[in-house]
Design a protein around this motif. Structure first.
Motif, mmCIF file in Angstrom:
data_model
loop_
_atom_site.group_PDB
_atom_site.id
_atom_site.type_symbol
_atom_site.label_atom_id
_atom_site.label_comp_id
_atom_site.label_asym_id
_atom_site.label_seq_id
_atom_site.Cartn_x
_atom_site.Cartn_y
_atom_site.Cartn_z
ATOM 1 N N LYS A 710 0.829 -1.204 0.000
ATOM 2 C CA LYS A 710 0.000 0.000 0.000
ATOM 3 C C LYS A 710 0.866 1.259 0.000
ATOM 4 O O LYS A 710 0.596 2.236 -0.722
ATOM 5 N N GLU A 711 1.895 1.278 0.830
ATOM 6 C CA GLU A 711 2.752 2.454 0.915
ATOM 7 C C GLU A 711 3.456 2.721 -0.414
ATOM 8 O O GLU A 711 3.640 3.881 -0.813
ATOM 9 N N LYS A 714 0.708 3.998 -2.757
ATOM 10 C CA LYS A 714 0.288 5.307 -2.302
ATOM 11 C C LYS A 714 1.365 6.354 -2.575
ATOM 12 O O LYS A 714 1.070 7.460 -3.067
ATOM 13 N N GLU A 718 0.776 9.495 -5.163
ATOM 14 C CA GLU A 718 0.878 10.886 -4.708
ATOM 15 C C GLU A 718 1.972 11.636 -5.464
ATOM 16 O O GLU A 718 1.760 12.773 -5.920
ATOM 17 N N TYR A 773 -5.748 2.137 -4.489
ATOM 18 C CA TYR A 773 -4.293 2.124 -4.604
ATOM 19 C C TYR A 773 -3.840 1.822 -6.030
ATOM 20 O O TYR A 773 -2.800 2.310 -6.484
#
Length: 793
Positions: A710-711, A714, A718, A773
């Protein structure tokens, strides 16, 4: 024996007696001679006075005869004033009436009745009277001891001056009335008029004209012709034959050269300097300098023709200047209307190039005027000189002045010199006014500096205009100098030292000097172009104004290869200190401009980074990339344009340019792509040992394992959204460059993201929000990258 002695004594006594008789006779003869001598002296004393008287009477008779002849000759000489005065007064009165008639003054009926109308015979009669007056003056001057000689000499001088002044005035009337020695060409059919010619068209036309044997028929908008009619020609020739080189004066011929001739032949070309204000109508102001050759008839010719020739040049310039003004005003109105319709900025019309074209036209017109004045000179003055050089002409008897031939050429040089002087003033006025010589360029304008700043475009226009004028001067200058020269023929004076010849050289020297200043101003304007402001540093990082201006400048100066060489050979330039044949070509100047432009662009790019915005560095990179690409497209040898380039579309063939631009583009492109390279930091793989699935559902990763993926998604999303938003509104000027840059950005991260996306979208790393995501599918990103960047504003 005794008888013999006696006989001897007897003979002796007889001999003694005879001797006594002889002695007595001798004494008597001596006395008679003394008496005769005395009588002879008495007779001589009586006859000598009669002989002397007879001799004196003979001499008196001879003296009386000579006196009678002298008195008769003197009486004729004394009657000279009375005999010649009517012819002189008639000529003087007739000339004054002609002057008044020319001035169109109102006259009374009584004055019209008394008006004298001169005929050719009146001029010839006055010429004969001048000869008679000169002989009478020499006669009485040799007999100055006579009581009546001074008054007679004074009367002769007065009458002679009246006649000479009237003759000189008549010369001026005829020569002024004749008008200019040029007229419009009867057939001037051209596809492109000189006022609208490009630099290449002008150069081709002048080159063809120089190859033509009759140059004067191929240049200019007027043609030379001889304006004086037959009768004035005969009268003027009669006056020149009468006055000649000695009839203008009653006194002895001057042995010292007149001061005025040294002024005509004594100014070297390197000492010719402006004495009048710019735009005053002259450079040396020969119009105000009175011609003083020492010969009044030549002064009259020179003064009359210099005014006519000058105003012919001045009227032509004022007419074409007025036409140019009207044309520029109309073009400006059209530009304003077009800008209002299209919503674009108004493009100011360039006045410098139009003014330079007109200056070249004036130079051509100057040549035609000079040729016309040469025709006038040969019509009225050359015949008089030819007569004096004939075999039957006795110069010693005529007391010919040794400076007359030089004075004739000096008068001609003064006439044509005024035309060349006006032309020089026109050319330098264009340099100083339209071309902005003396204006400043730079970042700021000081309070003390009242002159406007010189922009790159204005400096470019000035440089192109200066080289255009120099091109015309370089091609036509030698022919003008040849037309201005007239052989003196005295074996001492070089015609190339006249004021006219010096002005021809001064035109070239001044044009070279001012052209060098325009080139230096252009280089300085590029170097000092401001680093701040939207005009000089676009907000969208597109092509800077200075870049397009430099391209425009190079195209303006590039057609003038030979003209630039004339500058570099004679002037040490900041970028080329060599002189002569070692001086550089135009390519060296172009390289200098491009290098100054690169320095300016790098300074502007550096200023982007000082804005401290998120897209500042990207703007800096794209700014240099856009400008470098634009330069390569516009000036590079392989532009890729399908349109056939014109002769004046300059291309930099040197490998240095392509290497420099491509190196800069590659460097800035790599720096720019680093902004997108940062996305790859989120696309690192997760080790298999770190992937753990939930105990209750083997298809979903555990919370901690899912958080790793996820990170990454993400962080990528972004950064991609932020980077894309910043870069999307940036400008890339060319579709090909845009596509190339989009593909380069694509190759930086998209293949890796595609692999990352394909690998981890197959894994359930989020129970509810996995689509949030993985919202950016690689195909969607590819589509978004296809819309990256905007067109220039």
């Amino acid at each position: 024996m005794l008888a013999a002695v006696q006989a001897s004594h007897k003979r002796t006594d007889e001999l003694v007696n005879l001797m006594d008789q002889m002695d007595d006779a001798t004494t008597e003869a001596f006395q008679c001679c003394e008496w005769l001598n005395h009588r002879a002296k008495q007779l001589d004393a009586l006859t000598s006075p009669a002989s002397d008287a007879s001799s004196m009477l003979s001499r008196a008779n001879a003296n009386l005869a000579a006196t009678l002849v002298l008195m008769k000759d003197a009486r004729e000489k004394f009657d000279t004033v009375q005999d010649c005065e009517p012819a002189m007064e008639r000529l003087d009165k007739g000339v004054k009436d002609m002057e008044e008639s020319g001035e169109k003054t109102k006259k009374k009926k009584s004055s019209l009745k008394n008006r004298v109308v001169l005929t050719e015979q009146d001029v010839y009669a006055a010429g004969d009277s001048i000869e008679i007056l000169r002989d009478a003056f020499q006669y009485f001057n040799a007999r100055s001891s006579w009581r009546s000689a001074p008054s007679t000499l004074s009367a002769l001088e007065r009458l002679h001056k009246m006649g000479v002044d009237a003759m000189c005035s008549l010369i001026q009337i005829h020569l002024k009335k004749a008008g200019p020695a040029v007229r419009p060409k009867r057939s001037l059919k051209k596809d492109v008029m000189p006022a609208d010619e490009t630099a290449q068209q002008t150069r081709d036309r002048l080159a063809d004209a120089l190859q033509n044997r009759d140059l004067l028929k191929s240049i200019g908008e007027s043609e030379e012709y001889q304006p004086i009619e037959a009768r004035p020609i005969r009268e003027i020739r009669a006056i020149f034959d009468c006055l000649g080189s000695h009839g203008y004066t009653l006194g002895p011929i001057a042995k010292r050269e007149p001061v005025g001739l040294s002024e005509i032949f004594g100014i070297p070309a390197h000492k010719v300097a402006r004495v009048e204000k710019v735009g005053a109508g002259s450079f040396l102001n020969l119009m105000k300098q009175e011609l003083r050759t020492g010969f009044p008839q030549l002064d009259a010719y020179g003064e009359a023709r210099k005014f006519t020739a000058y105003f012919a040049m001045d009227a032509f310039y004022k007419r074409i200047k007025q036409d140019r003004k009207k044309k520029l005003e109309k073009a400006q109105e059209t530009a304003i209307a077009h800008a209002a319709m299209t919503g674009t900025k108004v493009k100011m019309v360039d006045d410098a190039d139009a003014a330079a074209r007109d200056a070249v036209r004036c130079l051509e017109h100057c040549m035609v005027i000079v040729a016309g004045e040469k025709s006038v000179y040969r019509t009225i003055i050359t015949p008089s000189l030819a007569m004096r050089s004939s075999e039957g002409y006795d110069e010693d008897e005529a007391e010919t002045s040794p400076f007359f031939k030089k004075a004739c050429v000096g008068a001609y040089a003064h006439v044509v010199g005024t035309v060349i002087d006006r032309t020089l003033d026109i050319i330098e006025t264009v340099f100083l006014k339209e071309c902005g010589i003396g204006q400043t360029s730079g970042k700021e304008k000081s309070d003390k500096d009242k002159e406007p700043l010189l922009t790159v475009r204005a400096a470019a226009s000035a440089a192109g205009a200066g080289l255009r004028m120099l091109d015309g001067v370089r091609m036509l200058g030698p022919s003008l100098a040849k037309l201005s020269e007239m052989i003196v023929g005295d074996g001492q004076t070089d015609p190339s030292t006249s004021i006219a010849a010096s002005l021809c050289i001064a035109i070239h020297r001044t044009t070279v000097k001012n052209s060098a200043r325009t080139l230096e101003n252009l280089a300085k304007a590029i170097q000092d172009d401001p680093l701040k402001g939207p005009l000089h540093r676009p907000k969208d990082a597109s092509v800077s104004t200075v870049t397009s201006d430099v391209v425009h400048a190079i195209r303006l100066v590039s057609p003038f290869v030979s003209a630039y060489k004339s500058v570099s050979k004679r002037r040490a330039l900041p970028w080329d200190p060599n002189l002569g044949e070692e001086a550089g070509e135009l390519d060296s100047f172009v390289r200098y401009l491009v290098m100054r432009l690169f320095n300016s662009l790098k300074g502007k790019a550096l200023n982007y980074t000082k804005d401290q915005r998120d897209d500042s560095q990207a703007k800096s990179n794209l700014f240099l990339l856009n400008n470098a690409f634009y330069l390569l497209e516009e000036l590079g040898p392989d532009s890729g344009h399908s349109l056939q380039q014109s002769k004046e579309h300059y291309r930099i063939e040197g490998s240095w340019f392509v290497d420099k631009v491509q190196k800069l583009m590659e460097s800035e492109k790599n720096k720019y792509l680093l902004h997108w390279e940062a996305l790859n930091t989120h696309l690192t793989a997760v080790a298999n040992q770190n992937l753990e699935y939930q105990k209750n559902d083997s298809n979903i990763l555990s919370h901690d394992s899912g958080r790793l993926i996820k990170e990454r998604f993400k962080g990528f999303n972004e950064d991609f959204e932020r980077t894309y938003a910043l870069h999307k509104k940036l400008c890339v000027i060319d579709p090909r460059l845009r596509l190339e840059l989009q593909q380069a950005v694509n190759s930086v991260f998209l293949p890796r993201y595609r692999r990352f996306h394909d690998k981890y979208t197959k894994i359930r790393f989020s129970k509810k929000n996995q689509e949030a995501y993985t919202k950016y599918h690689p195909d969607r990103i590819e589509e978004m990258l296809a819309d990256l960047y905007v067109d220039p504003e």
